[in-house]
Enzyme design. Sequence first.
Site, PDB file in Angstrom:
ATOM      1  N   ASN A   1      13.610  40.654 -27.210  1.00  0.00           N
ATOM      2  CA  ASN A   1      12.658  41.451 -26.439  1.00  0.00           C
ATOM      3  C   ASN A   1      13.286  41.668 -25.073  1.00  0.00           C
ATOM      4  O   ASN A   1      13.297  40.759 -24.250  1.00  0.00           O
ATOM      5  CB  ASN A   1      11.313  40.715 -26.329  1.00  0.00           C
ATOM      6  CG  ASN A   1      10.334  41.455 -25.436  1.00  0.00           C
ATOM      7  OD1 ASN A   1      10.588  42.590 -25.020  1.00  0.00           O
ATOM      8  ND2 ASN A   1       9.209  40.815 -25.129  1.00  0.00           N
ATOM      9  N   TRP A   2      13.807  42.848 -24.890  1.00  0.00           N
ATOM     10  CA  TRP A   2      14.526  43.118 -23.630  1.00  0.00           C
ATOM     11  C   TRP A   2      13.581  43.273 -22.447  1.00  0.00           C
ATOM     12  O   TRP A   2      14.015  43.255 -21.305  1.00  0.00           O
ATOM     13  CB  TRP A   2      15.371  44.396 -23.774  1.00  0.00           C
ATOM     14  CG  TRP A   2      16.517  44.301 -24.742  1.00  0.00           C
ATOM     15  CD1 TRP A   2      16.859  43.228 -25.538  1.00  0.00           C
ATOM     16  CD2 TRP A   2      17.484  45.329 -25.013  1.00  0.00           C
ATOM     17  NE1 TRP A   2      17.976  43.539 -26.282  1.00  0.00           N
ATOM     18  CE2 TRP A   2      18.378  44.817 -25.990  1.00  0.00           C
ATOM     19  CE3 TRP A   2      17.688  46.626 -24.544  1.00  0.00           C
ATOM     20  CZ2 TRP A   2      19.454  45.566 -26.477  1.00  0.00           C
ATOM     21  CZ3 TRP A   2      18.750  47.381 -25.039  1.00  0.00           C
ATOM     22  CH2 TRP A   2      19.627  46.838 -25.998  1.00  0.00           C
ATOM     23  N   LYS A   3      12.294  43.476 -22.734  1.00  0.00           N
ATOM     24  CA  LYS A   3      11.309  43.705 -21.663  1.00  0.00           C
ATOM     25  C   LYS A   3      11.751  44.891 -20.802  1.00  0.00           C
ATOM     26  O   LYS A   3      12.390  45.802 -21.320  1.00  0.00           O
ATOM     27  CB  LYS A   3      11.082  42.417 -20.855  1.00  0.00           C
ATOM     28  CG  LYS A   3      10.751  41.234 -21.777  1.00  0.00           C
ATOM     29  CD  LYS A   3      10.227  40.024 -21.071  1.00  0.00           C
ATOM     30  CE  LYS A   3       9.934  38.926 -22.091  1.00  0.00           C
ATOM     31  NZ  LYS A   3       9.336  37.733 -21.510  1.00  0.00           N
TER      32      LYS A   3
ATOM     33  N   HIS B   1       1.997  41.272 -26.644  1.00  0.00           N
ATOM     34  CA  HIS B   1       2.756  40.303 -25.852  1.00  0.00           C
ATOM     35  C   HIS B   1       1.866  39.801 -24.709  1.00  0.00           C
ATOM     36  O   HIS B   1       1.068  40.565 -24.159  1.00  0.00           O
ATOM     37  CB  HIS B   1       4.029  40.958 -25.306  1.00  0.00           C
ATOM     38  CG  HIS B   1       4.979  39.952 -24.739  1.00  0.00           C
ATOM     39  ND1 HIS B   1       4.805  39.397 -23.491  1.00  0.00           N
ATOM     40  CD2 HIS B   1       6.074  39.363 -25.274  1.00  0.00           C
ATOM     41  CE1 HIS B   1       5.774  38.517 -23.277  1.00  0.00           C
ATOM     42  NE2 HIS B   1       6.552  38.469 -24.340  1.00  0.00           N
TER      43      HIS B   1
ATOM     44  N   GLU C   1       2.442  39.365 -21.737  1.00  0.00           N
ATOM     45  CA  GLU C   1       2.581  40.167 -20.509  1.00  0.00           C
ATOM     46  C   GLU C   1       1.699  41.408 -20.575  1.00  0.00           C
ATOM     47  O   GLU C   1       1.183  41.868 -19.558  1.00  0.00           O
ATOM     48  CB  GLU C   1       4.059  40.513 -20.285  1.00  0.00           C
ATOM     49  CG  GLU C   1       4.845  39.273 -19.847  1.00  0.00           C
ATOM     50  CD  GLU C   1       6.308  39.232 -20.263  1.00  0.00           C
ATOM     51  OE1 GLU C   1       6.873  40.280 -20.619  1.00  0.00           O
ATOM     52  OE2 GLU C   1       6.883  38.125 -20.234  1.00  0.00           O
TER      53      GLU C   1
ATOM     54  N   GLU D   1       4.039  32.559 -28.985  1.00  0.00           N
ATOM     55  CA  GLU D   1       4.724  32.419 -27.699  1.00  0.00           C
ATOM     56  C   GLU D   1       3.799  31.734 -26.698  1.00  0.00           C
ATOM     57  O   GLU D   1       2.942  32.390 -26.096  1.00  0.00           O
ATOM     58  CB  GLU D   1       5.087  33.804 -27.143  1.00  0.00           C
ATOM     59  CG  GLU D   1       6.019  34.599 -28.031  1.00  0.00           C
ATOM     60  CD  GLU D   1       6.775  35.653 -27.232  1.00  0.00           C
ATOM     61  OE1 GLU D   1       8.009  35.605 -27.251  1.00  0.00           O
ATOM     62  OE2 GLU D   1       6.149  36.487 -26.561  1.00  0.00           O
TER      63      GLU D   1
ATOM     64  N   GLY E   1       9.957  32.538 -20.010  1.00  0.00           N
ATOM     65  CA  GLY E   1      10.713  32.785 -18.779  1.00  0.00           C
ATOM     66  C   GLY E   1      10.726  31.601 -17.825  1.00  0.00           C
ATOM     67  O   GLY E   1      11.118  31.726 -16.670  1.00  0.00           O
TER      68      GLY E   1
ATOM     69  N   SER F   1      11.613  30.804 -23.841  1.00  0.00           N
ATOM     70  CA  SER F   1      12.821  30.106 -23.395  1.00  0.00           C
ATOM     71  C   SER F   1      13.686  29.610 -24.560  1.00  0.00           C
ATOM     72  O   SER F   1      14.283  28.541 -24.486  1.00  0.00           O
ATOM     73  CB  SER F   1      12.462  28.950 -22.449  1.00  0.00           C
ATOM     74  OG  SER F   1      11.786  29.438 -21.310  1.00  0.00           O
TER      75      SER F   1
ATOM     76  N   GLY G   1      13.538  36.509 -25.122  1.00  0.00           N
ATOM     77  CA  GLY G   1      13.534  37.356 -23.936  1.00  0.00           C
ATOM     78  C   GLY G   1      14.876  37.326 -23.240  1.00  0.00           C
ATOM     79  O   GLY G   1      15.829  37.988 -23.658  1.00  0.00           O
ATOM     80  N   GLY G   2      14.980  36.517 -22.205  1.00  0.00           N
ATOM     81  CA  GLY G   2      16.177  36.476 -21.361  1.00  0.00           C
ATOM     82  C   GLY G   2      17.491  36.392 -22.117  1.00  0.00           C
ATOM     83  O   GLY G   2      18.438  37.129 -21.815  1.00  0.00           O
TER      84      GLY G   2
END
Length: 251
Positions: free
Chosen positions: A9-11, A96, A98, A168, A174, A214, A235-236
Amino acid sequence: MRKNIIAGNWKMNTTLPEGLALAKGLNEALKGKTPTCDVVIGVPFTHLASIAAAVDLTKIGVAAQNCADKEKGAFTGEISAAMIASTGATYTIIGHSERRIYYHENAEILKNKVNLALANELAPIFCIGEILEEREAGEHFNVVDKQVEASLFNLSAEDFGKLIIAYEPVWAIGTGKTATAEQAQEIHAHIRQTIANKYGQTVADNCSILYGGSMNAENAKDLVAKQDVDGGLIGGASLSVEKFLPIVEAF
Ligand code: 13P
């Protein structure tokens, strides 16, 4: 039996040239390899068509990170499930945390999104998970049950079978603070049981439940070794081939 899936997930990261380079890099890195899981990348809307055209779609599935809760029409700035599907993408992330927290997407909105994604042959990657206070209060099992029930349990068993769940925990996103493999296994098994109670054991056993929060090259092996952890939503660590590839190879 259910699939193992590693999804990035590049966001809201990468310009189009940067994203295209990242996708091409991953495509190159997977050449000559046969990953033992499905590989998906969740990219910004602006990148979908170019990336879907640039990668080997038999090896890398392309996902949007959201879709509209309306079919089409006067909804300025929204992107419909049909538009996403027309780019060559075959998945969309929905719900998500977010989106739930910053954009106030509630269970009803998410239900509409899931229905529209399915109607357009996009596989929803439906995200659920509790916030820290809920975990500390021992409410996490209830929270995920309610999220699944409120947005997904209107589906037929056939449609339910087309979606992927991503657990999640919000406190792990993150933050560098991952759920332990045992914590992930415990709640994934619980989610599978909730699905089994509604749709029966076969549907539950066929549902891929991914862990997100993470996840990285170091902890991925322990997490995916658990019986009910069928992969990850990353993510990251999905923003570089170097960090993402070892997770793809964690099975
Ligand atoms: P991180 O891997 O950066 O914690 O993000 C997880 C996530 O939100 C994936 O959807």
